[in-house]
Design an enzyme around this catalytic site. Structure first.
Site, PDB file in Angstrom:
ATOM      1  N   GLU A 235       0.862  -1.469   0.006  1.00 44.90           N
ATOM      2  CA  GLU A 235       0.199   0.039  -0.014  1.00 44.90           C
ATOM      3  C   GLU A 235       0.700   1.263   0.102  1.00 44.90           C
ATOM      4  OE1 GLU A 235       0.342  -2.286   2.444  1.00 44.90           O
ATOM      5  OE2 GLU A 235      -0.148  -1.524   4.364  1.00 44.90           O
ATOM      6  N   CYS A 391      13.315   3.961  19.870  1.00 41.50           N
ATOM      7  CA  CYS A 391      14.137   3.465  18.492  1.00 41.50           C
ATOM      8  C   CYS A 391      15.739   3.591  18.735  1.00 41.50           C
ATOM      9  CB  CYS A 391      13.875   4.605  17.083  1.00 41.50           C
ATOM     10  SG  CYS A 391      11.886   4.418  16.918  1.00 41.50           S
TER      11      CYS A 391
HETATM   12 FE1  SF4 Z   1      11.666   0.166  14.894  1.00 46.20          FE
HETATM   13 FE2  SF4 Z   1      12.098  -0.613  17.313  1.00 46.20          FE
HETATM   14 FE3  SF4 Z   1      11.672   2.013  16.933  1.00 46.20          FE
HETATM   15 FE4  SF4 Z   1       9.636   0.166  16.709  1.00 46.20          FE
HETATM   16  S1  SF4 Z   1      10.607   1.036  18.409  1.00 46.20           S
HETATM   17  S2  SF4 Z   1      10.160   1.639  15.021  1.00 46.20           S
HETATM   18  S3  SF4 Z   1      10.649  -1.847  15.935  1.00 46.20           S
HETATM   19  S4  SF4 Z   1      13.485   0.561  16.232  1.00 46.20           S
END
Ligand code: SF4
Length: 406
Positions: A235, A391
Site C-alpha cells: 500500500e 528507536c
Molecule cells: Fe523500529 Fe524498534 Fe523503533 Fe519500533 S521501536 S520503529 S521496531 S526501532
C-alpha cells in the site's frame, strides 16, 4: 544476502538464524516480543516467520552473531549514487545521529547531525531529515486525535474509537494486525515519518529537486530492521498513485525504494572511504533539513506522545504549553501514564486527556490491550514502541564491540 529495492509485496523472513553459528544459548528468546523463536536449550534455534515482527532485537542481543538479516540494499544504493540520471535522497531518522558516530570511533551517544549530513552529501545523497517528516506526522496524528476526542465528546456517529494508538512503529503495527485485528480502528491513520518522507520526496520533492519522480531514489537510514518490512508493504506507493492520477504513466514504484540500517550506512561510508569523524559539517541542501525539537524526540520512548501533547495543547487552548518538557512520559518505566487538564476552546469546556506510553512491548503491552478490549481502559491516547527505550535501541543500531564489518 539478497540485494533488493522494494517492489509491491512484503518482505518475508527478514531475520534468520545461521545454524552453523547458533549455540542454542536461549539469549535471543529473552528479547523476542512475540515468542517467535523455537528450539531446545543447546539445540539450534529457528524463527517462526508468521510470528516474527522483524524488529531485530534477537539479532543485536545474540552473543554469537548467529542471527542475520536476509536483505540488504547496500550494493544497489551504491550503484544508484553513481548513476548521474538519478537523484538519491537520504532520509535520516532521529535515532541514527546519536549512534552512527560509534562506528567511526566517536563517543557513545555523541550527536553527529552535521557530520552525518556532510558524509552523506559527500557520498552523493540529497539530505532529507526524517525529523521534518516527524513534524508532519505529529500534525496529522495530533489533529486526528483532537478530531476523535471532539467527536466522542459530542457523541457523533462514526467518531473514531478511543484510545487512539500511535502508528509509527512497524513492529507494533504488525503486532496489532496479527494479534488484535479488532483494535485496528484504534490505530492512527497517519503514516510513519519514514513513509511520509518517501511520499513527500517524490511529490513536492520532485519540484524541489526538479526531477521526474521515477528518477528519484529514496533511501531511508533507520535504527530499525522492521522499517524494511514497512517500506515493502504494497500500500505504500502513494506518490506513484498521485502521479498516475495527474497524468503519469510510469511503472509502479514504492515511496521508499531502499532502507539502510545505521550499521549499513556506516558500512556504505566506509566502502566509499568517507570517514564521518573527520568530515566537515554540512547544513543540508533544502527545506527538508529544517525541523523542530518535537520531531527530534521521536527517537525515544515518550517522544511521540510529548510532541502530540504540545500540538494538542496549542490547538485546543490557543496557547503553547507553559513548559514544553512533559516529564511524566519521559524515562524508562515500562508503562508511563499522565493526565492533562485544559480548557478546550472549541468545546468551551474543561477536558482531561489521559495518556499512556508503552515501550519494551513484549513485556508491557498485554495488560494495556486487555483493558482496551474489555472497554475499561482509562486512556484516550496511547503511544506504543516495540523496542526497550524506543528507536534509539532499535535492531538496526550499532552492536557494541562489533563494528559495522560484523
Ligand atoms: Fe523500529 Fe524498534 Fe523503533 Fe519500533 S521501536 S520503529 S521496531 S526501532
Amino acid at each position: 544476502m539478497t540485494t533488493t529495492t522494494y517492489q509491491p509485496g512484503e518482505i518475508q523472513g527478514l531475520i534468520k538464524i545461521n545454524a552453523s553459528k547458533c549455540k542454542g544459548c536461549d539469549a535471543c528468546k529473552q528479547f523476542c516480543p512475540t515468542h517467535a523463536i523455537h528450539g531446545a536449550s543447546g539445540a539450534v534455534h529457528s524463527i517462526d516467520e508468521d510470528k516474527c515482527l522483524s524488529c531485530g532485537q534477537c539479532l543485536i542481543n545474540c552473543p554469537f552473531s548467529a542471527i542475520e538479516e536476509t536483505h540488504s540494499a547496500l550494493e544497489t544504493v551504491i550503484k544508484k549514487l553513481a548513476d548521474k540520471n538519478t537523484t538519491v535522497v537520504g532520509i535520516i531518522a532521529p535515532a541514527v545521529r546519536v549512534a552512527i558516530g560509534e562506528e567511526f570511533g566517536l563517543g557513545t551517544g555523541e550527536l553527529v547531525t552535521g557530520k552525518l549530513y556532510g558524509a552523506m552529501n559527500q557520498a552523493g545523497f540529497k539530505i532529507f531529515d526524517c525529523n521534518f517528516a516527524a513534524d508532519l506526522t505529529i500534525m496529522e496524528e495530533g489533529s486526528e486525535f483532537i478530531h476523535r476526542l471532539h467527536a466522542n465528546v459530542k457523541g457523533e456517529a462514526n467518531a473514531g474509537p478511543l484510545p487512539q494508538f500511535t502508528s509509527c512503529c512497524p513492529g507494533w503495527v504488525r503486532y496489532l494486525e496479527t494479534r488484535y485485528p479488532a483494535l485496528l480502528p484504534n490505530l492512527s491513520t497517519a503514516k510513519s515519518p519514514q513513509q511520509m518522507a518517501g511520499a513527500v520526496a517524490k511529490t513536492y520533492g520532485a519540484k524541489v529537486y526538479q526531477m521526474q519522480p521515477e528518477n528519484i531514489f529514496t533511501v531511508s537510514v533507520m535504527p530499525c530492521t522492521s522499517k524494511k518490512l514497512e517500506a515493502s508493504r504494497p500500500e505504500f506507493n502513494s506518490a506513484w498513485q498521485y502521479h498516475q492520477e495527474h497524468g503519469g504513466n510510469s511503472p509502479s514504484y514504492q515511496d521508499i525504494d531502499a532502507v539502510l540500517t545505521t550499521r549499513e550506512m556506516a558500512q556504505l561510508l566506509k566502502m566509499l572511504d568517507i570517514d564521518l569523524a573527520n568530515t566537515e559539517e554540512y547544513q543540508g541542501d533544502s527545506l527538508f533539513s529544517e525541523y523542530t525539537g518535537a520531531g527530534t524526540i521521536f527517537g525515544t520512548t515518550g517522544g511521540v506522545m510529548e510532541a502530540a501533547l504540545r500540538t494538542a495543547h496549542k490547538v485546543l487552548t490557543g496557547t503553547e504549553m507553559a513548559k514544553l518538557e512533559f516529564e511524566p512520559v519521559r524515562g524508562l518505566k515500562g508503562v508511563k501514564s499522565a493526565s492533562v487538564s485544559l480548557f478546550d476552546t472549541e468545546l468551551n469546556q474543561d477536558v482531561t486527556v489521559n495518556v499512556a506510553v508503552v515501550h519494551d512491548m513484549g513485556n508491557n503491552i498485554e495488560p494495556v490491550l486487555r483493558d482496551v478490549m474489555a472497554g475499561t481502559s482509562p486512556y484516550h491516547f496511547i503511544e506504543v514502541m516495540n523496542c526497550a527505550g524506543g528507536c534509539v535501541n532499535g535492531g538496526g543500531q550499532p552492536i557494541e564491540g562489533k563494528g559495522s564489518s560484523w
